[in-house]
Design a protein around this motif. Structure first.
Motif, PDB file in Angstrom:
ATOM      1  N   TRP A 190      16.778  -3.539 -10.254  1.00 27.22           N
ATOM      2  CA  TRP A 190      16.213  -3.277  -8.932  1.00 27.22           C
ATOM      3  C   TRP A 190      15.043  -2.309  -8.985  1.00 27.22           C
ATOM      4  N   VAL A 191      15.008  -1.424  -9.970  1.00 23.40           N
ATOM      5  CA  VAL A 191      13.825  -0.581 -10.169  1.00 23.40           C
ATOM      6  C   VAL A 191      12.625  -1.452 -10.513  1.00 23.40           C
ATOM      7  N   VAL A 192      12.831  -2.423 -11.402  1.00 22.78           N
ATOM      8  CA  VAL A 192      11.752  -3.348 -11.764  1.00 22.78           C
ATOM      9  C   VAL A 192      11.316  -4.155 -10.543  1.00 22.78           C
ATOM     10  N   ALA A 193      12.280  -4.729  -9.826  1.00 22.71           N
ATOM     11  CA  ALA A 193      11.958  -5.562  -8.667  1.00 22.71           C
ATOM     12  C   ALA A 193      11.200  -4.771  -7.607  1.00 22.71           C
ATOM     13  N   LEU A 194      11.672  -3.558  -7.317  1.00 21.77           N
ATOM     14  CA  LEU A 194      11.033  -2.742  -6.287  1.00 21.77           C
ATOM     15  C   LEU A 194       9.640  -2.298  -6.722  1.00 21.77           C
ATOM     16  N   ALA A 195       9.489  -1.973  -7.998  1.00 25.55           N
ATOM     17  CA  ALA A 195       8.183  -1.550  -8.504  1.00 25.55           C
ATOM     18  C   ALA A 195       7.158  -2.669  -8.387  1.00 25.55           C
ATOM     19  N   VAL A 196       7.576  -3.904  -8.609  1.00 21.68           N
ATOM     20  CA  VAL A 196       6.667  -5.046  -8.490  1.00 21.68           C
ATOM     21  C   VAL A 196       6.350  -5.329  -7.025  1.00 21.68           C
ATOM     22  N   LEU A 197       7.329  -5.171  -6.149  1.00 23.73           N
ATOM     23  CA  LEU A 197       7.158  -5.531  -4.738  1.00 23.73           C
ATOM     24  C   LEU A 197       6.382  -4.489  -3.934  1.00 23.73           C
ATOM     25  N   LEU A 198       6.591  -3.214  -4.218  1.00 23.73           N
ATOM     26  CA  LEU A 198       6.045  -2.146  -3.379  1.00 23.73           C
ATOM     27  C   LEU A 198       4.523  -2.204  -3.163  1.00 23.73           C
ATOM     28  N   PRO A 199       3.721  -2.477  -4.188  1.00 24.72           N
ATOM     29  CA  PRO A 199       2.269  -2.509  -3.939  1.00 24.72           C
ATOM     30  C   PRO A 199       1.854  -3.535  -2.884  1.00 24.72           C
ATOM     31  N   PHE A 200       2.659  -4.574  -2.698  1.00 22.46           N
ATOM     32  CA  PHE A 200       2.314  -5.628  -1.752  1.00 22.46           C
ATOM     33  C   PHE A 200       2.819  -5.348  -0.329  1.00 22.46           C
ATOM     34  N   VAL A 201       3.791  -4.446  -0.198  1.00 24.98           N
ATOM     35  CA  VAL A 201       4.412  -4.253   1.120  1.00 24.98           C
ATOM     36  C   VAL A 201       4.354  -2.815   1.615  1.00 24.98           C
ATOM     37  N   SER A 202       3.773  -1.915   0.836  1.00 29.43           N
ATOM     38  CA  SER A 202       3.791  -0.492   1.234  1.00 29.43           C
ATOM     39  C   SER A 202       3.129  -0.273   2.593  1.00 29.43           C
ATOM     40  N   ALA A 203       2.009  -0.975   2.837  1.00 27.82           N
ATOM     41  CA  ALA A 203       1.330  -0.806   4.127  1.00 27.82           C
ATOM     42  C   ALA A 203       2.178  -1.324   5.273  1.00 27.82           C
ATOM     43  N   VAL A 204       2.838  -2.453   5.058  1.00 25.94           N
ATOM     44  CA  VAL A 204       3.706  -3.020   6.095  1.00 25.94           C
ATOM     45  C   VAL A 204       4.912  -2.115   6.327  1.00 25.94           C
ATOM     46  N   LEU A 205       5.467  -1.571   5.257  1.00 24.16           N
ATOM     47  CA  LEU A 205       6.597  -0.650   5.398  1.00 24.16           C
ATOM     48  C   LEU A 205       6.221   0.532   6.284  1.00 24.16           C
ATOM     49  N   TRP A 206       5.032   1.070   6.089  1.00 25.52           N
ATOM     50  CA  TRP A 206       4.605   2.215   6.893  1.00 25.52           C
ATOM     51  C   TRP A 206       4.427   1.835   8.361  1.00 25.52           C
ATOM     52  N   ARG A 207       3.809   0.656   8.596  1.00 21.07           N
ATOM     53  CA  ARG A 207       3.591   0.222   9.978  1.00 21.07           C
ATOM     54  C   ARG A 207       4.897  -0.051  10.698  1.00 21.07           C
ATOM     55  N   GLN A 208       5.887  -0.544   9.966  1.00 21.81           N
ATOM     56  CA  GLN A 208       7.141  -0.938  10.606  1.00 21.81           C
ATOM     57  C   GLN A 208       8.257   0.090  10.394  1.00 21.81           C
ATOM     58  N   ARG A 209       7.891   1.312  10.066  1.00 25.40           N
ATOM     59  CA  ARG A 209       8.904   2.324   9.782  1.00 25.40           C
ATOM     60  C   ARG A 209       9.814   2.582  10.978  1.00 25.40           C
ATOM     61  N   ALA A 210       9.245   2.523  12.196  1.00 25.14           N
ATOM     62  CA  ALA A 210      10.080   2.749  13.387  1.00 25.14           C
ATOM     63  C   ALA A 210      11.082   1.608  13.567  1.00 25.14           C
ATOM     64  N   LEU A 211      10.632   0.368  13.346  1.00 25.62           N
ATOM     65  CA  LEU A 211      11.527  -0.782  13.475  1.00 25.62           C
ATOM     66  C   LEU A 211      12.596  -0.756  12.392  1.00 25.62           C
ATOM     67  N   LEU A 212      12.218  -0.362  11.187  1.00 25.31           N
ATOM     68  CA  LEU A 212      13.199  -0.246  10.105  1.00 25.31           C
ATOM     69  C   LEU A 212      14.252   0.814  10.441  1.00 25.31           C
TER      70      LEU A 212
END
Length: 307
Positions: free
Chosen positions: A48-70
């Protein structure tokens, strides 16, 4: 042209259903191979460290925008992370250290049977008789392979306490699959997946620290690291993205039927890479699995034929 082709496949989830079982078959083979050298919780954390490391660069901006919804969906994120990311994988790897492969194969096949029960209990989702029949036919196909064509042999299987870990792991994934349907449509699916991965790692952290304190040694040879990279990218990131997509479009019950395809791909990989012979009972069981899979998913395939 390539983008249009990929989008066309993305809109046909019945085509995507084949891929997660193929990736998980490779994970099962590697998990068995690493059972004696890689500590189980360490392997779960590593993937999961590998999976998250690969995924984060593509979704970090979306994660920040949707932090309230999360944050609004924090309990759903926590439960999905605990059941699907932490519980299922860690328990499965612990079980693979002691549970015979034949038992693992048979017990894994109970997932499509558990999902309808979990779906009814949690969401009152009902299942069509055609889907139930497909699940049962494919389950019989797995049983035929496990028993090597002699169903009476299933009566001689010996189940120990460790086998309960496999069932508990499968129950975790059944609950995860059903809970996925509660993700709000406004919440980006990749952002949701990244959040569940991070939450799952937090759940695993104390167990990992306990494993290390108990003297676990982490192998750093090329073969072990390559296996973790495969499991992290294919059996974790890509498989979960595709599985979550299929659950969102087809439902947990229909998607769950595809889990029986793991037995088909495992037998195929064993034939190609381990030179294991293919016998008549393999062919009969695979035909039954594919027949049950087609019976359960054909109506959905027709419904999603047009993008």
């Amino acid at each position: 042209m390539m983008a249009r082709w990929l989008d066309a496949i993305w809109q046909r989830p019945y085509l995507l259903l084949w891929l997660p079982p193929a990736f998980w078959a490779g994970n099962l083979v590697l998990g068995r191979g690493l059972a004696d050298t890689m500590p189980p919780v360490t392997l779960a954390v590593g993937r999961w460290v590998v999976a998250l490391a690969v995924l984060l660069p593509f979704v970090s901006a979306v994660l920040w925008r949707q932090r309230a919804l999360l944050w609004q969906q924090r309990w759903l994120v926590l439960l999905c992370g605990a059941f699907g990311i932490a519980g299922y994988n860690a328990l499965a790897y612990v079980a693979l250290r002691t549970v015979p492969a034949v038992n693992v194969a048979f017990l894994n096949s109970t997932l499509p049977l558990m999902i309808p029960v979990a779906a009814f209990v949690l969401t009152r989702e009902t299942v069509s008789s055609r889907t139930v029949l497909g699940i049962l036919v494919s389950f019989l196909g797995v049983s035929w392979i496990v028993s090597r064509g002699n169903m009476q042999a299933l009566l001689t299987l010996r189940f120990e306490r460790a086998d309960l870990l496999v069932l508990l792991a499968i129950l975790n994934y059944a609950l995860y699959s059903v809970l996925l349907r509660r993700r709000p449509a406004a919440l980006d699916p990749l952002a949701f997946l990244a959040a569940t991965m991070a939450t799952g790692l937090l759940v695993l952290l104390p167990f990992w620290l306990w494993e290390l304190a108990d003297g676990a040694v982490i192998p750093v040879d090329a073969a072990s690291l390559s296996a973790v990279l495969y499991i992290g990218i294919f059996a974790s990131l890509l498989a979960f993205i595709l599985w979550n997509r299929c659950v969102a479009m087809l439902g947990a019950v229909v998607t769950g039927v595809s889990f029986h395809l793991v037995a088909v791909f495992t037998a195929t990989l064993a034939f190609i890479f381990l030179n294991e012979a293919v016998h008549g009972f393999h062919i009969v069981g695979i035909v039954m699995i594919l027949g049950g899979f087609g019976l359960a998913t054909l109506p959905m395939a027709k419904r999603h034929r047009s993008p």
